[in-house]
Design a protein around this motif. Structure first.
Motif, short mmCIF file in Angstrom:
data_model
loop_
_atom_site.label_atom_id
_atom_site.label_comp_id
_atom_site.label_asym_id
_atom_site.label_seq_id
_atom_site.Cartn_x
_atom_site.Cartn_y
_atom_site.Cartn_z
N GLY A 169 0.80 -1.23 0.00
CA GLY A 169 0.00 0.00 0.00
C GLY A 169 0.82 1.27 0.00
O GLY A 169 0.40 2.29 0.53
N TRP A 170 1.98 1.24 -0.64
CA TRP A 170 2.84 2.43 -0.69
C TRP A 170 2.77 3.06 -2.07
O TRP A 170 2.26 2.47 -3.04
CB TRP A 170 4.30 2.05 -0.38
CG TRP A 170 4.69 0.71 -0.91
CD1 TRP A 170 4.80 -0.45 -0.21
CD2 TRP A 170 4.94 0.36 -2.28
NE1 TRP A 170 5.11 -1.50 -1.04
CE2 TRP A 170 5.21 -1.02 -2.31
CE3 TRP A 170 4.95 1.07 -3.48
CZ2 TRP A 170 5.50 -1.70 -3.50
CZ3 TRP A 170 5.24 0.40 -4.66
CH2 TRP A 170 5.50 -0.97 -4.65
N LEU A 171 3.35 4.25 -2.17
CA LEU A 171 3.52 4.92 -3.48
C LEU A 171 4.99 5.24 -3.66
O LEU A 171 5.61 5.88 -2.80
CB LEU A 171 2.72 6.23 -3.52
CG LEU A 171 3.02 7.18 -4.69
CD1 LEU A 171 2.54 6.59 -6.02
CD2 LEU A 171 2.37 8.56 -4.48
N LEU A 172 5.55 4.77 -4.76
CA LEU A 172 6.92 5.16 -5.11
C LEU A 172 6.86 6.08 -6.32
O LEU A 172 6.22 5.74 -7.32
CB LEU A 172 7.78 3.94 -5.48
CG LEU A 172 8.08 2.90 -4.40
CD1 LEU A 172 9.05 1.85 -4.93
CD2 LEU A 172 8.66 3.55 -3.15
N VAL A 173 7.49 7.23 -6.23
CA VAL A 173 7.55 8.14 -7.40
C VAL A 173 8.98 8.06 -7.95
O VAL A 173 9.93 8.42 -7.26
CB VAL A 173 7.23 9.60 -7.01
CG1 VAL A 173 7.29 10.49 -8.25
CG2 VAL A 173 5.88 9.70 -6.33
N PHE A 174 9.10 7.52 -9.15
CA PHE A 174 10.41 7.49 -9.81
C PHE A 174 10.50 8.75 -10.65
O PHE A 174 9.93 8.83 -11.74
CB PHE A 174 10.53 6.25 -10.71
CG PHE A 174 10.66 4.96 -9.94
CD1 PHE A 174 11.91 4.47 -9.57
CD2 PHE A 174 9.53 4.23 -9.57
CE1 PHE A 174 12.04 3.27 -8.87
CE2 PHE A 174 9.66 3.04 -8.87
CZ PHE A 174 10.92 2.56 -8.51
#
Ligand code: ATP
Ligand code: MG
Length: 507
Positions: A169-174
């Protein structure tokens, strides 16, 4: 050959210098040396997510404008509320020209939905090293008060991945990815969260992600409102000039920000900035609004991309400089065919420019942002892509391409009229961007033919204008009494006659 670690039985690397990570104890064995950190990191599953953990680089603040449709698209694909982030991995890529607002939109999305995610982590995705470095920072954040300085980044990054895997349930912004291959190992490995990628690259994302979202410029209303906020000036006093400036800047966020900050700092007016932009284009596009010489500017933003493009295919940069002399939209691709002798070299060059979002390509046309054009028409001795010679060559190529594309018998041959209509905006742009004093025989040919076509169509004001410029050019190049000049003069007289200006209809 695999080599065994002398200190950690059973730990082996795939070869000399390829790292192997021992189970969370901070040991890394590189094949010929073992670095033993005096630290045992707890099992990732046992470390809870600190409440509201994020590393977003800055607030977006009240200045964020527009982008509601794009936000809706992102929210449809991503977001903690749709609960997919907890059980699936969803990847959304966003591409677009440098300075169009990709990172800002990603940041706005991340801030808006931050509290719904287990963690929101911003990753500098420019190189594999920066990606590992950003992930290592997650591990450091998850261990407040622990001295992790002796643990290699690769070990810390590996721990972060294991932690993400056990905390769905995380968000990674590349952010600012420069190659899909740099991300592929992470996207394949992580299975329960949202990935949001920003990149100038348009290609390569289909294999990794849902349909990429291609960002365009702001709407005129959003752009003007951003200018007002940046300058802090009273909208009512100079509303028309502000709109004109937003238009001249092509509604590009980075350019609006540069102009707005400059206007505020110098206490200038919109019209004064507009005037300087038109008369000293290169200088203004290279002047940071905040006065800090290290700040990013429009000119610097794009020259980095052009370096990469030039390395792969110098023709692509030449082609971009040629397109700079045409209208920004609806440039017929077949007009550019003659740019190189090799068959399809133009197609490859266009594809490369499109890959890096420097142009927008369709099956039959291409488009370039007007500021990219403005910059590519303006020489700067410090920029290797904008030497005087390269720019003059591009201008002359543009004239040749236009002249070669002109249909014969402009006044009478109706079959050529549709082609004339698609070419006219580009002829007009070329003639606007060039000075009459430097018109060549080729330009004269374009002026004369275009004037004939326009006269046949009843567009008499422009027909006489072009005819007049043709007479002046021919007189300068060939002499007043040269047959070509007399033909031009005759044509000018008939254009005046058609316009009902009989006083001037005598050649
Ligand atoms: N929607 C917006 N509202 C207000 N300001 C914006 C908006 N979008 C972008 N900006 C401003 O424009 C500038 C450029 O935006 P941003 O850095 O997001 O561009 P980018 O597309 O990520 O560029 P690059 O390819 O160089 O990374 C930023 O300084 C940002 O503050
Ligand atoms: Mg960015």
């Amino acid at each position: 050959m695999h080599s065994a670690s002398p200190e950690t039985p059973g730990l082996a690397t795939a070869g000399a210098r390829s790292p192997a990570v021992a189970t969370n104890n901070g040991a890394i064995f590189t094949g010929d040396t073992t670095i033993q950190a005096p630290l045992v990191l707890p099992a990732p599953a046992d470390v809870p997510a600190p409440h509201g953990m994020h590393n977003l680089p800055r607030p977006v603040g009240h200045r964020f404008v527009g982008r509601s449709a794009e936000m809706a698209t992102l929210e449809e694909a991503l977001g903690p509320r749709n609960e997919r982030a907890a059980t699936h991995v969803v990847t959304q890529a966003m591409s677009g020209l440098g300075g169009i607002g990709k990172s800002t939109l990603a940041l706005h999305f991340a801030h808006t939905h931050r509290t719904g995610y287990t963690a929101v982590w911003w990753i500098d995705a420019e190189t594999p090293e920066t990606i590992a470095g950003s992930l290592a920072q997650l591990t450091i954040r998850a261990h407040p008060g622990t001295n992790t300085s002796g643990v290699p980044s690769a070990v810390l990054a590996e721990w972060a991945l294991a932690w993400l895997d056990s905390h769905p349930g995380w968000l990674l912004v590349f952010d600012n990815a420069t190659h899909p291959d740099h991300l592929a190992p992470y996207l394949a490995r992580l299975t329960s969260g949202d990935h949001l990628i920003t990149s100038r690259l348009t290609y390569g994302w289909h294999d990794l992600a849902a349909t990429p979202l291609h960002l365009d410029v702001l709407t005129p209303t959003a752009a003007t409102s951003l200018l007002y906020q940046l300058t802090g000036s009273d909208p009512s006093s100079e509303a028309t000039a502000a709109q004109e400036l937003a238009d001249e800047l092509g509604y590009l966020p980075l350019a609006l920000e540069q102009a707005g900050a400059y206007i505020r700092r110098t206490r200038n007016t919109y019209s004064a900035y507009l005037h300087r932009l038109r008369t000293q284009t290169a200088r203004m596009l290279n002047t940071p609004g905040n006065g800090d010489p290290h700040s990013i500017t429009i000119a610097r933003t794009w020259s980095v991309t052009l370096d990469t493009i030039a390395e792969r295919d110098p023709l692509a940069v030449h082609l971009l400089r040629v397109m700079a002399w045409l209208a920004p939209h609806d440039i017929p691709r077949d007009l550019l065919k003659g740019i190189a002798d090799e068959p399809d070299a133009d197609t490859d060059a266009l594809a490369l420019l499109n890959d890096f979002s420097m142009i927008t390509l369709t099956e039959s046309t291409t488009a370039v942002h007007r500021l990219v054009q403005a910059l590519a028409r303006t020489p700067d001795p410090k920029d290797p892509h904008r030497s005087d010679t390269a720019i003059s060559q591009a201008q002359s190529t543009a004239a040749t391409l236009i002249q070669d594309a002109l249909p014969d018998d402009p006044e009478t041959s109706t079959a050529g009229w549709p082609r004339w209509r698609t070419l006219l905006p580009h002829i007009d742009a070329y003639l606007t961007h060039t000075h009459p004093e430097t018109d060549t025989a080729e330009t004269d040919g374009i002026l004369y033919s275009a004037s004939q076509f326009l006269r046949g169509q009843g567009q008499l004001s422009q027909a006489t204008q072009y005819a007049q410029r043709s007479v002046t050019t021919s007189a300068r190049l060939n002499g007043e009494d040269h047959p070509d000049t007399l033909i031009s003069r005759n044509h000018l007289a008939s254009a005046y006659e058609s316009a009902g200006d009989l006083g001037r209809a005598i050649p």
